[in-house]
Design an enzyme around this catalytic site. Structure first.
Site, PDB file in Angstrom:
ATOM      1  N   TYR A 123      53.763  51.397  39.474  1.00 10.87           N
ATOM      2  CA  TYR A 123      55.037  51.105  40.138  1.00 10.87           C
ATOM      3  C   TYR A 123      55.125  51.721  41.527  1.00 10.87           C
ATOM      4  O   TYR A 123      56.174  51.724  42.143  1.00 10.87           O
ATOM      5  CB  TYR A 123      56.204  51.640  39.302  1.00 10.87           C
ATOM      6  CG  TYR A 123      56.525  50.799  38.091  1.00 10.87           C
ATOM      7  CD1 TYR A 123      55.575  49.978  37.518  1.00 10.87           C
ATOM      8  CD2 TYR A 123      57.784  50.839  37.527  1.00 10.87           C
ATOM      9  CE1 TYR A 123      55.865  49.226  36.393  1.00 10.87           C
ATOM     10  CE2 TYR A 123      58.083  50.087  36.410  1.00 10.87           C
ATOM     11  CZ  TYR A 123      57.128  49.282  35.848  1.00 10.87           C
ATOM     12  OH  TYR A 123      57.420  48.540  34.740  1.00 10.87           O
ATOM     13  N   LYS A 190      47.029  56.497  27.917  1.00  3.43           N
ATOM     14  CA  LYS A 190      45.945  55.632  27.424  1.00  3.43           C
ATOM     15  C   LYS A 190      44.649  56.213  27.990  1.00  3.43           C
ATOM     16  O   LYS A 190      43.890  55.538  28.703  1.00  3.43           O
ATOM     17  CB  LYS A 190      46.216  54.195  27.890  1.00  3.43           C
ATOM     18  CG  LYS A 190      45.311  53.159  27.291  1.00  3.43           C
ATOM     19  CD  LYS A 190      45.756  52.669  25.944  1.00  3.43           C
ATOM     20  CE  LYS A 190      44.742  51.726  25.361  1.00  3.43           C
ATOM     21  NZ  LYS A 190      44.984  51.359  23.972  1.00  3.43           N
ATOM     22  N   ASP A 223      49.807  52.723  22.613  1.00  2.00           N
ATOM     23  CA  ASP A 223      49.977  51.639  21.621  1.00  2.00           C
ATOM     24  C   ASP A 223      50.352  52.225  20.262  1.00  2.00           C
ATOM     25  O   ASP A 223      51.245  51.719  19.574  1.00  2.00           O
ATOM     26  CB  ASP A 223      48.731  50.740  21.527  1.00  2.00           C
ATOM     27  CG  ASP A 223      47.426  51.493  21.705  1.00  2.00           C
ATOM     28  OD1 ASP A 223      47.478  52.694  22.032  1.00  2.00           O
ATOM     29  OD2 ASP A 223      46.358  50.894  21.515  1.00  2.00           O
ATOM     30  N   ASP A 247      58.895  52.970  31.404  1.00  3.61           N
ATOM     31  CA  ASP A 247      59.817  51.853  31.582  1.00  3.61           C
ATOM     32  C   ASP A 247      59.898  51.042  30.292  1.00  3.61           C
ATOM     33  O   ASP A 247      60.972  50.728  29.779  1.00  3.61           O
ATOM     34  CB  ASP A 247      59.300  50.979  32.737  1.00  3.61           C
ATOM     35  CG  ASP A 247      60.311  49.931  33.145  1.00  3.61           C
ATOM     36  OD1 ASP A 247      61.480  50.039  32.737  1.00  3.61           O
ATOM     37  OD2 ASP A 247      59.929  48.990  33.860  1.00  3.61           O
TER      38      ASP A 247
END
Ligand code: NAD
Length: 357
Positions: A123, A190, A223, A247
């Site tokens: 972002y 991740k 995840d 987000d």
């Protein structure tokens, strides 16, 4: 007396701002409001959606309660909300997600807090359009420096994650946990796939955690975190995430506790803090005295705690919870049926909250 900037915003903003101001005053908080404008309404007279006077007020008071603002088209602002976060370096987005009895949701007893990094990651706004000279140059450079190759005709968004940026947000999460009697911080990433960005984030998270032996620390792959939140949300307390995952998981967690009408938030930097609902300006409801003021009122509760007005914050939060639990003087979205004729308006719900204090 605390001086606070109140930005009335546009769309449903002025209605919920007024309802919230009345509730905060009724809670006995000694606030001197500096009322300021931003958004599409003020643009018509001031020629800008974000007048200098508003920026100066935020700068001076350092604490702002902001109603939603429509993202205006063609003004040079991608979004006023994003602009404010960048201008004042409000690097931490804080989103508590708490179950209130009477709000319809699939889950009960959720009480977790999302701490989202606000300035880096995908972002950061560093993007290259496919086919441009810049992207061609970049692809050529990457293809000659990496074992992996980028296909022609690709667009590219850059994901920067820095040591300093990660340190300050993870520290923020731990400090928040400590100051608010929370027990655990979970860092989300991740790192197994993105070693140099999320891997760095995880490494920094672990280092910062060592400075807070009184707070439990754990990490989760994003995840797995999503699945865990849907299956066992009660296991989590404070969750700290880079911008993009933050987000997405903010909305997931807002969904766990009943949605946008009750989701408060804050954007906080080292010096300044802007408290605002998660939802937008819902222009179709403008001026109808219809929408739910709860999300902005709960944002004001967060603001009172930030100002260390804890008794006033508790009083206001209990009053909101009592009105919602009773389910009588609530707006349409909190009724079992959205066409329920007994739903009250924004200002009547505020009256009911005030009557409980
Ligand atoms: P929105 O959140 O304004 O509205 C979506 C829908 O959610 C509404 O139509 C309504 O049904 C419901 N809703 C929202 N707030 C509610 C409330 N308080 N009570 C009851 N129902 C409520 O989202 P949108 O329509 O995508 O965005 C409208 C404008 O708001 C856009 O210009 C957007 O950029 C802006 N926006 C601003 C902020 C902000 O100021 N922080 C945040 C999000 C969106």
């Amino acid at each position: 007396m605390h001086k606070v900037t109140l930005i009335r915003g546009d769309g449903i903003g002025p209605e919920i701002a007024e309802a919230t101001r009345r509730c905060v005053d009724a809670a006995g908080a000694k606030i001197q409001w500096d009322i300021q404008e931003a958004g599409v309404d003020i643009m018509a007279t001031a020629g800008t959606p974000l007048p200098d006077q508003t920026l100066q007020s935020i700068d001076k008071t350092e604490v702002t309660l902001k109603a939603p603002i429509t993202t205006p088209v063609g003004t040079g602002f991608r979004s006023i909300n994003v602009h404010l976060r960048q201008h004042f370096d409000l690097y931490a987005c804080l989103r508590p997600c708490k179950s209130y009895q009477g709000v319809r949701s699939r889950y009960e007893d959720i009480d977790l807090v999302i701490v989202r990094e606000n300035t880096e990651d995908l972002y950061a706004g560093i993007e290259f359009e496919k086919g441009t000279d810049a992207v061609n140059e970049l692809v050529q450079w990457i293809n000659s420096h990496s074992k992996r190759q980028i296909r022609p005709n690709s667009g590219i968004s850059i994901k920067p994650i820095s040591v300093a940026g990660s340190q300050r947000i993870v520290k923020f999460a731990f400090d928040y946990a400590r100051q608010n009697g929370r027990k655990k911080v979970t860092s989300v990433h991740k790192a197994n796939i993105m070693k140099h960005t999320d891997g760095l984030w995880l490494e920094v998270s672990r280092q910062v955690a060592k400075q807070y032996p009184d707070i439990e620390f754990e990490d989760r792959i994003v995840d797995n975190m999503c699945m865990q939140l849907v299956q066992k949300p009660e296991l989590y307390d404070v969750i700290v995430l880079p911008n993009l995952y933050g987000d997405i998981l903010s909305d997931l967690c807002a969904g766990l506790v009943g949605g946008l009408g009750v989701a408060p938030g804050a954007n906080i930097g080292d010096k300044k803090a802007v408290f605002e609902a998660t939802h937008g300006s819902a222009p179709k409801y403008k001026g109808l005295n219809k929408v739910n003021p709860t999300a902005l009122i709960l944002s004001a509760v967060m603001m009172l705690r930030h100002l260390n007005l804890r008794a006033e914050a508790d009083k206001l939060e209990h009053a909101v919870a009592a009105v919602i639990a009773e389910g009588r003087d609530v707006t349409y979205d909190l009724k079992p049926n959205r066409d329920d004729p007994t739903a009250v308006g924004t200002s009547e719900m505020a009256d009911a909250i005030i009557a409980k204090m």
